[in-house]
Design a protein around this motif. Structure first.
Motif, short mmCIF file in Angstrom:
data_model
loop_
_atom_site.label_atom_id
_atom_site.label_comp_id
_atom_site.label_asym_id
_atom_site.label_seq_id
_atom_site.Cartn_x
_atom_site.Cartn_y
_atom_site.Cartn_z
N VAL A 274 0.82 -1.21 0.00
CA VAL A 274 0.00 0.00 0.00
C VAL A 274 0.86 1.26 0.00
O VAL A 274 0.61 2.19 -0.77
N ARG A 275 1.86 1.30 0.86
CA ARG A 275 2.67 2.52 0.97
C ARG A 275 3.89 2.51 0.03
O ARG A 275 4.07 3.42 -0.78
N GLU A 276 4.73 1.50 0.16
CA GLU A 276 6.02 1.54 -0.54
C GLU A 276 5.88 1.36 -2.06
O GLU A 276 6.54 2.06 -2.82
N LYS A 277 5.03 0.44 -2.49
CA LYS A 277 4.92 0.18 -3.93
C LYS A 277 3.97 1.14 -4.66
O LYS A 277 4.19 1.46 -5.83
N ARG A 278 2.90 1.58 -3.94
CA ARG A 278 1.88 2.37 -4.63
C ARG A 278 1.73 3.79 -4.09
O ARG A 278 1.06 4.61 -4.71
N GLY A 279 2.29 4.07 -2.92
CA GLY A 279 2.19 5.42 -2.35
C GLY A 279 0.77 5.85 -2.04
O GLY A 279 0.45 7.04 -2.07
N LEU A 280 -0.09 4.90 -1.70
CA LEU A 280 -1.49 5.21 -1.46
C LEU A 280 -1.74 5.80 -0.07
O LEU A 280 -2.75 6.49 0.14
N ALA A 281 -0.84 5.54 0.87
CA ALA A 281 -1.08 5.99 2.24
C ALA A 281 0.24 6.29 2.93
O ALA A 281 1.28 5.68 2.61
N TYR A 282 0.19 7.23 3.85
CA TYR A 282 1.35 7.45 4.72
C TYR A 282 1.30 6.46 5.88
O TYR A 282 2.31 5.85 6.24
N ALA A 283 0.12 6.31 6.48
CA ALA A 283 -0.04 5.41 7.62
C ALA A 283 -0.88 4.20 7.23
O ALA A 283 -2.00 4.35 6.73
N ILE A 284 -0.32 3.03 7.42
CA ILE A 284 -1.09 1.80 7.30
C ILE A 284 -0.45 0.76 8.20
O ILE A 284 0.77 0.58 8.20
N TYR A 285 -1.26 0.12 9.01
CA TYR A 285 -0.74 -0.90 9.92
C TYR A 285 -1.87 -1.82 10.36
O TYR A 285 -3.06 -1.50 10.22
#
Length: 399
Positions: A274-285
């Motif tokens: 979600v974050r590293e490959k697509r840059g969709l979110a700053y926070a995801i956990y």
């Protein structure tokens, strides 16, 4: 070495001597939290936690603060769904003083009406602050949604309506009813002598009268639910989740490792996709919340409205991969080392050791060694994780 003494009235005193430390962390715990409150008293445990430092028969609030500062003490308190804790940390030779102060605030608090009014305003502002913080408030809303009328779904802080009803009278009545000696655990870790510590505490704690019977904790029935709350915000704050094993369940090791794999660290599936490959979110956990009789395994993220659908698709795809058994032995091995590292590094902090003493007592009724936990993690297999994923990642359970 961990030692335990049970006083005649049921109060448990548990210590862990860590002679290499110069400090000691001490906590007075009560097995009572927001899930033990009636609807009309929602938030009263948290309110008592605030009021406990506001004056006793022997000390004003200012005196409490001055005496703790005079010995370099760090003190605080917290309320959770199932427990309340009043704790402090000092140099080892100041233990007698801090023990006397904590006993005083625990046993002799007066809840002066003027202090109640002042603290009411503080708590009302705390509630407003959470409601104005979307990443926090979304979790409150999720709890209300997934647990519905079960007390586990209520806000620990209470509501403005219930907080406005708290008085000196009902605070004292609730304290007497809910804080009986059989619910109390005093835990301490660091530079400490067990027998000496018991002698410090026993004369006062032995006087603690029996409490009333608290309502039995009701296990919630989880089903799939959906809720949207509209706010004028830049992002959509999303919390989703499902059932998870209870704190003492045999599947707890698999649940911990599954959580790490999916969203528990920077190399997890969701963080990477979600974050590293697509840059969709700053926070995801992802996170795991375990209680006496149930648990929640959840996922949080915040994304732009335009990319919400794409984010949900990515999350769903990764969950299905886990459920289908697409997990490698290497991933499992890394997850185990990550969890072990967190446990051992946390063990170097005696606040964590103190908390662990109390939590083990409430959850298991005994002390769990670090070696036992490591064995449990090592024993978890890929099959265990996939089996748990199949049981929990289900449309009829996800909310």
């Amino acid at each position: 070495m961990v030692q335990k003494t049970v006083l005649p009235n049921g109060v448990r005193i548990i210590t862990e001597n860590l002679p290499h430390l110069v400090s000691v962390s001490m906590g007075i715990w009560v097995d009572n939290g927001s899930r033990d409150e009636t609807p009309g008293l929602n938030g009263i445990s948290h309110f008592i936690e605030h009021m406990i430092f506001k004056g006793t028969r022997n000390r004003s609030a200012r005196q409490i603060a001055k005496e703790l500062d005079a010995i370099g003490g760090l003190s605080n308190a917290f309320t959770s769904k199932e427990q309340t804790c009043f704790h402090a940390k000092v140099l080892g030779h100041h233990l007698p003083q801090v023990a006397e102060i904590l006993l005083d605030i625990f046993l002799q608090s007066v809840f002066e009406p003027e202090e109640v009014e002042r603290e009411r305003m503080v708590v009302l502002q705390e509630i407003s602050m959470v409601e104005d913080t979307p990443d926090e408030f979304s979790h409150v809303l999720y709890g209300e949604t997934v647990y519905e009328e079960n007390p586990l779904g209520r806000n620990i802080l209470g509501t403005p309506e219930t907080v406005r009803t708290f008085t000196q009278e009902n605070l004292k009545r609730y304290l007497q009813q809910a804080y009986g000696p059989e619910k109390v655990v005093v835990a301490a870790a660091g530079q400490i002598d067990h027998e000496g510590f018991v002698k410090l505490l026993a004369p006062e704690l032995s006087k603690l009268p029996p409490g009333g019977k608290s309502p039995d904790r009701q296990k919630p029935l989880l089903t799939s639910k959906f809720r949207v709350v509209s706010r004028d915000l830049e992002q959509v704050h999303l919390v989703m989740g499902t059932w998870a094993p209870a704190a003492a369940d045999a599947q707890r090791y698999a649940a911990t490792l599954l959580n790490v794999l999916i969203g528990g660290n920077m190399s997890s599936r969701l963080f990477q996709e979600v974050r590293e490959k697509r840059g969709l979110a700053y926070a995801i956990y992802s996170y795991l919340s375990s209680f006496q009789d149930t648990g929640i395994w959840g996922i949080y993220t915040a994304v732009a409205k335009e990319t919400l659908s794409e984010t949900l698709e990515v999350i769903g795809r990764e969950l299905l991969k886990i459920k289908k058994g697409e997990v490698t032995p290497g991933e499992l091995a890394r997850a185990k080392e990550f969890v072990k590292g967190g446990i051992w590094l946390g063990a170097e902090n005696n606040d964590n050791r103190m908390t662990r003493l109390a939590k083990n007592e409430y959850t298991f009724g005994r002390h769990l060694t670090f070696e036992e936990i490591m064995e449990g993690l090592d024993a978890a297999t890929l099959e265990d994780l996939v089996k748990l994923a199949e049981e929990t990642i289900r449309g009829d359970l996800f909310s």
